[in-house]
Design a protein around this motif. Structure first.
Motif, PDB file in Angstrom:
ATOM      1  N   ALA A  12       0.833  -1.208   0.000  1.00  0.00           N
ATOM      2  CA  ALA A  12       0.000   0.000   0.000  1.00  0.00           C
ATOM      3  C   ALA A  12       0.865   1.255   0.000  1.00  0.00           C
ATOM      4  CB  ALA A  12      -0.936  -0.010   1.205  1.00  0.00           C
ATOM      5  N   THR A  13       1.933   1.249   0.805  1.00  0.00           N
ATOM      6  CA  THR A  13       2.843   2.390   0.877  1.00  0.00           C
ATOM      7  C   THR A  13       3.476   2.666  -0.487  1.00  0.00           C
ATOM      8  OG1 THR A  13       3.334   2.016   3.201  1.00  0.00           O
ATOM      9  CG2 THR A  13       4.959   3.268   1.959  1.00  0.00           C
ATOM     10  N   LYS A  14       3.947   1.605  -1.146  1.00  0.00           N
ATOM     11  CA  LYS A  14       4.594   1.784  -2.451  1.00  0.00           C
ATOM     12  C   LYS A  14       3.606   2.292  -3.492  1.00  0.00           C
ATOM     13  CE  LYS A  14       7.437  -0.446  -5.988  1.00  0.00           C
ATOM     14  NZ  LYS A  14       7.226   0.705  -6.819  1.00  0.00           N
ATOM     15  N   ALA A  15       2.416   1.716  -3.532  1.00  0.00           N
ATOM     16  CA  ALA A  15       1.413   2.152  -4.508  1.00  0.00           C
ATOM     17  C   ALA A  15       1.044   3.610  -4.296  1.00  0.00           C
ATOM     18  CB  ALA A  15       0.166   1.264  -4.408  1.00  0.00           C
ATOM     19  N   ALA A  16       0.877   4.000  -3.036  1.00  0.00           N
ATOM     20  CA  ALA A  16       0.511   5.387  -2.721  1.00  0.00           C
ATOM     21  C   ALA A  16       1.640   6.351  -3.067  1.00  0.00           C
ATOM     22  CB  ALA A  16       0.144   5.504  -1.247  1.00  0.00           C
ATOM     23  N   ALA A  17       2.867   5.975  -2.743  1.00  0.00           N
ATOM     24  CA  ALA A  17       4.017   6.833  -3.045  1.00  0.00           C
ATOM     25  C   ALA A  17       4.210   6.984  -4.548  1.00  0.00           C
ATOM     26  CB  ALA A  17       5.281   6.275  -2.391  1.00  0.00           C
ATOM     27  N   ASP A  18       4.068   5.889  -5.290  1.00  0.00           N
ATOM     28  CA  ASP A  18       4.216   5.929  -6.748  1.00  0.00           C
ATOM     29  C   ASP A  18       3.149   6.811  -7.391  1.00  0.00           C
ATOM     30  OD1 ASP A  18       6.375   4.222  -6.484  1.00  0.00           O
ATOM     31  OD2 ASP A  18       5.311   2.449  -7.266  1.00  0.00           O
ATOM     32  N   ILE A  51      -4.784   1.488   5.367  1.00  0.00           N
ATOM     33  CA  ILE A  51      -5.306   2.848   5.194  1.00  0.00           C
ATOM     34  C   ILE A  51      -4.323   3.851   5.784  1.00  0.00           C
ATOM     35  CG2 ILE A  51      -7.125   4.453   5.919  1.00  0.00           C
ATOM     36  CD1 ILE A  51      -9.088   2.049   5.620  1.00  0.00           C
ATOM     37  N   GLU A  52      -3.807   3.577   6.985  1.00  0.00           N
ATOM     38  CA  GLU A  52      -2.824   4.470   7.606  1.00  0.00           C
ATOM     39  C   GLU A  52      -1.560   4.592   6.759  1.00  0.00           C
ATOM     40  OE1 GLU A  52      -2.288   2.769  11.481  1.00  0.00           O
ATOM     41  OE2 GLU A  52      -4.067   3.757  12.287  1.00  0.00           O
ATOM     42  N   ALA A  53      -1.118   3.481   6.161  1.00  0.00           N
ATOM     43  CA  ALA A  53       0.084   3.505   5.330  1.00  0.00           C
ATOM     44  C   ALA A  53      -0.113   4.408   4.117  1.00  0.00           C
ATOM     45  CB  ALA A  53       0.445   2.086   4.891  1.00  0.00           C
ATOM     46  N   ILE A  54      -1.291   4.353   3.515  1.00  0.00           N
ATOM     47  CA  ILE A  54      -1.572   5.193   2.348  1.00  0.00           C
ATOM     48  C   ILE A  54      -1.689   6.654   2.765  1.00  0.00           C
ATOM     49  CG2 ILE A  54      -3.309   5.718   0.578  1.00  0.00           C
ATOM     50  CD1 ILE A  54      -3.788   2.619   0.452  1.00  0.00           C
ATOM     51  N   GLU A  55      -2.400   6.917   3.854  1.00  0.00           N
ATOM     52  CA  GLU A  55      -2.553   8.299   4.315  1.00  0.00           C
ATOM     53  C   GLU A  55      -1.215   8.927   4.704  1.00  0.00           C
ATOM     54  OE1 GLU A  55      -5.681   8.103   7.272  1.00  0.00           O
ATOM     55  OE2 GLU A  55      -7.163   8.651   5.743  1.00  0.00           O
ATOM     56  N   TYR A  60      -5.777  11.197   1.617  1.00  0.00           N
ATOM     57  CA  TYR A  60      -6.790  11.039   2.660  1.00  0.00           C
ATOM     58  C   TYR A  60      -7.921  10.169   2.114  1.00  0.00           C
ATOM     59  CZ  TYR A  60      -9.756  14.604   0.406  1.00  0.00           C
ATOM     60  OH  TYR A  60     -10.534  15.303  -0.480  1.00  0.00           O
ATOM     61  N   LEU A  61      -8.517   9.373   2.994  1.00  0.00           N
ATOM     62  CA  LEU A  61      -9.601   8.475   2.609  1.00  0.00           C
ATOM     63  C   LEU A  61     -10.862   9.304   2.387  1.00  0.00           C
ATOM     64  CD1 LEU A  61     -10.652   5.586   2.192  1.00  0.00           C
ATOM     65  CD2 LEU A  61     -11.110   5.509   4.650  1.00  0.00           C
ATOM     66  N   ALA A  62     -11.353   9.323   1.156  1.00  0.00           N
ATOM     67  CA  ALA A  62     -12.526  10.125   0.817  1.00  0.00           C
ATOM     68  C   ALA A  62     -13.802   9.288   0.806  1.00  0.00           C
ATOM     69  CB  ALA A  62     -12.329  10.777  -0.555  1.00  0.00           C
ATOM     70  N   ASN A  63     -13.688   8.005   0.462  1.00  0.00           N
ATOM     71  CA  ASN A  63     -14.863   7.154   0.367  1.00  0.00           C
ATOM     72  C   ASN A  63     -14.432   5.704   0.453  1.00  0.00           C
ATOM     73  OD1 ASN A  63     -17.501   6.363  -0.004  1.00  0.00           O
ATOM     74  ND2 ASN A  63     -17.826   7.605  -1.838  1.00  0.00           N
ATOM     75  N   MET A  64     -15.363   4.851   0.916  1.00  0.00           N
ATOM     76  CA  MET A  64     -15.034   3.438   1.070  1.00  0.00           C
ATOM     77  C   MET A  64     -16.301   2.615   0.866  1.00  0.00           C
ATOM     78  SD  MET A  64     -13.226   1.614   4.355  1.00  0.00           S
ATOM     79  CE  MET A  64     -14.401   2.175   5.540  1.00  0.00           C
ATOM     80  N   ALA A  65     -16.149   1.449   0.263  1.00  0.00           N
ATOM     81  CA  ALA A  65     -17.251   0.498   0.098  1.00  0.00           C
ATOM     82  C   ALA A  65     -16.706  -0.891   0.404  1.00  0.00           C
ATOM     83  CB  ALA A  65     -17.801   0.554  -1.319  1.00  0.00           C
ATOM     84  N   ALA A  66     -17.568  -1.753   0.918  1.00  0.00           N
ATOM     85  CA  ALA A  66     -17.139  -3.111   1.267  1.00  0.00           C
ATOM     86  C   ALA A  66     -18.068  -4.128   0.629  1.00  0.00           C
ATOM     87  CB  ALA A  66     -17.120  -3.291   2.780  1.00  0.00           C
ATOM     88  N   ALA A  67     -17.502  -5.291   0.305  1.00  0.00           N
ATOM     89  CA  ALA A  67     -18.281  -6.388  -0.255  1.00  0.00           C
ATOM     90  C   ALA A  67     -17.653  -7.699   0.184  1.00  0.00           C
ATOM     91  CB  ALA A  67     -18.312  -6.302  -1.774  1.00  0.00           C
ATOM     92  N   ARG A  85      -5.700  13.122  -3.035  1.00  0.00           N
ATOM     93  CA  ARG A  85      -4.413  13.716  -2.663  1.00  0.00           C
ATOM     94  C   ARG A  85      -4.618  14.919  -1.754  1.00  0.00           C
ATOM     95  NH1 ARG A  85       0.312  14.507  -7.027  1.00  0.00           N
ATOM     96  NH2 ARG A  85       1.756  15.646  -5.728  1.00  0.00           N
ATOM     97  N   ARG A  86      -3.841  14.983  -0.686  1.00  0.00           N
ATOM     98  CA  ARG A  86      -3.908  16.155   0.197  1.00  0.00           C
ATOM     99  C   ARG A  86      -3.353  17.359  -0.546  1.00  0.00           C
ATOM    100  NH1 ARG A  86      -5.189  14.430   5.265  1.00  0.00           N
ATOM    101  NH2 ARG A  86      -4.446  12.371   5.841  1.00  0.00           N
TER     102      ARG A  86
END
Length: 87
Positions: A12-18, A51-55, A60-67, A85-86
């Motif tokens: 998650a950290t790598k995807a967010a940073a990239d 989620i914390e790793a991405i933030e 910032y988490l704007a929306n979420m859905a679960a299935a 993006r902040r």
């Protein structure tokens, strides 16, 4: 946090940073819950950590859905998160 959740947080950290480095404004990320006892109330193992790793990378988490779904590994809950993006 166990090694599996650490590895998922690293992804998650790598995807967010990239995505941030590429100038993206929106990041959509799918998180699969690690806990197999999904039918009980409680913390969704590994989800908060990802989620914390991405933030921490400037999103910032704007929306979420679960299935819930079935896979070869059994039933799991998938959380689809939309991050912005902040500024």
């Amino acid at each position: 946090m166990g090694w599996v959740n650490n590895a998922k947080a690293d992804v998650a950290t790598k995807a967010a940073a990239d995505a941030y480095a590429a100038g993206r404004q929106v990041l959509t990320f799918k998180i699969i819950e690690a806990n197999v006892s999904h039918r009980s109330t409680g913390e969704m193992s590994g989800v908060g950590q990802q989620i914390e790793a991405i933030e921490a990378q400037g999103w910032y988490l704007a929306n979420m859905a679960a299935a819930e779904g079935k896979a070869l590994s059994g039933e799991r809950t998938a959380v689809v998160c939309l991050f912005r993006r902040r500024q």
